[in-house]
Design an enzyme around this catalytic site. Sequence first.
Site, short mmCIF file in Angstrom:
data_model
loop_
_atom_site.label_atom_id
_atom_site.label_comp_id
_atom_site.label_asym_id
_atom_site.label_seq_id
_atom_site.Cartn_x
_atom_site.Cartn_y
_atom_site.Cartn_z
N GLY A 19 9.62 66.93 28.60
CA GLY A 19 8.52 66.02 28.30
C GLY A 19 8.70 65.18 27.05
O GLY A 19 9.63 65.38 26.25
N ASP A 181 -2.20 71.62 14.99
CA ASP A 181 -2.86 70.36 14.67
C ASP A 181 -1.91 69.66 13.71
O ASP A 181 -1.80 70.05 12.54
CB ASP A 181 -4.22 70.59 14.02
CG ASP A 181 -4.97 69.29 13.73
OD1 ASP A 181 -4.30 68.26 13.48
OD2 ASP A 181 -6.21 69.30 13.73
N HIS A 182 -1.20 68.65 14.19
CA HIS A 182 -0.11 68.09 13.38
C HIS A 182 -0.60 67.45 12.09
O HIS A 182 0.18 67.30 11.14
CB HIS A 182 0.73 67.09 14.19
CG HIS A 182 0.03 65.79 14.48
ND1 HIS A 182 -0.82 65.62 15.55
CD2 HIS A 182 0.07 64.60 13.85
CE1 HIS A 182 -1.26 64.38 15.56
NE2 HIS A 182 -0.75 63.74 14.53
N HIS A 244 -8.75 66.94 14.27
CA HIS A 244 -8.19 66.38 13.04
C HIS A 244 -9.24 66.18 11.95
O HIS A 244 -9.07 66.63 10.80
CB HIS A 244 -7.50 65.04 13.32
CG HIS A 244 -6.45 65.10 14.37
ND1 HIS A 244 -5.61 66.18 14.53
CD2 HIS A 244 -6.10 64.20 15.33
CE1 HIS A 244 -4.78 65.93 15.54
NE2 HIS A 244 -5.07 64.76 16.04
#
Length: 491
Positions: A19, A181-182, A244
């Site tokens: 992906g 959660d980047h 975020h």
Amino acid sequence: MKLMSKEKIALFTIFGGTGDLARRKLYPSLFNLYRKGYLQDHFAVIGTARRPWTDEHYHEVIADSLADLDVDDALVQKFASHFYYQSHDVTDVQHYITLKKLSQKLDDQYGLQGNRIFYLAMAPNFFGTIASHLRSENILTPNGFNRVIIEKPFGRDYATAKELNDQLSATFNENQIYRIDHYLGKEMIQNIPAMRFGNQILEALWNHDYIDNVQITLSEKLGVEERAVYYDNSGALRDMVQNHILQILSLLTMEQPANFDEDGVNAEKVKVLESLHQYTSDEVSTNFVRGQYGATDTVTGYRQEDKIEPDSTMDSFVAGKIMIDNERWSGVPFYVRTGKRLKDKFTRIDVVFKQPLTNIFQNLSAENQLATNVLTINVEPEAGFDLQMTGKQVGQGFATMPVNLHYQHDAQELADSPEAYERLLHDILNGDATNFTHWHQVAASWKFVDVIQKYWDEHQPEFPNYAPGSMGPQAADDLLTRDDRQWVYKD
């Protein structure tokens, strides 16, 4: 054999190895860990997906994903040799038997000590199925660590999130689940605890006595692009606010933890997220606004985007006022906004301090107005701090003027620093979940957002209501104007 102390030992199994996420983020991040010595001889990666690839083709894909990096081809090939591909149907139990055999073979070949990390880079509806088969086919090991990494979206509301969490918890303990959660891997987001708890000059003022309001802006310049199908089933509220923005807010507002570790940070973040003021339906209409971008001669409107329904009522913008029902933040509004097709791409936090009760300089001249003190945390694209203060103008007489104290991280230093996914993968290898979202944080966030989403689902919006290149609909400005305030960053 004596290993270097910083070397990490693990087998990664990436479900969804063909992906976009794997190619753009995971393979470059793993490579950076490899060339920095955190991954050396004792690691391997199994990529799985439905496509009938060979190991050789998989290595070509790995190399292609690193094409933008200025690195030696021999090093890339050596890195790629640690990757193995298995064509895999996540619903077929026989494929897990094959996966178990390959995992054990690689464990023996690379000396992986039973350490296994499972990255579920797939649609969430497969998470429970994968976790169940990992347990039933004994792919988890008793002698090493077993950790699972989950990408958002983690549910569409509290009910679906809980169902998903229950499915995962049947196989993994909470301390084995890493919800990425980047944003929590970004340099300036990780700087928030250091700024707050490392500087008494700030922490002493970090309360309702001195702070007037806080503004959090996550602005995106592009439209929905290739994420149209996902986005039209999610929207800005679910896609950005629930995770975020509320994670950033929790770092800004939590009490000082007893220790800066995952237990201490998680406990304080949960407390503040559970203290968010839960709006009634009437309060939602007053305190949250939504938007959807229209079209111009050169920009496609949301409803004209490929794979978007022409009458879609999905929000591509949201702005809101959040209150926290605790002593520290009583009466302080937190204004948040995020959206697609806005003026520019940036993330910033503006902490607006209260004005002094008395301006002792105004008797000298009516022009001696005091500048509002604003601490701005620039997250991206620049990374650093700005502090607006009042100073005296140079020259004869006494006149005040606004001055700006500015610090910006060195661009080259930032370029050389780890990207968010690299930081977070390194944390996972270390078993450190400080910068990850724990279940009780997820639960509290959804409970807050669900009330807003329910109200919106029951009321038809007037879309489109903002132009591409603006900072959202007029209602987002009105939200602050009603409180006699304004956005620090204006259109």
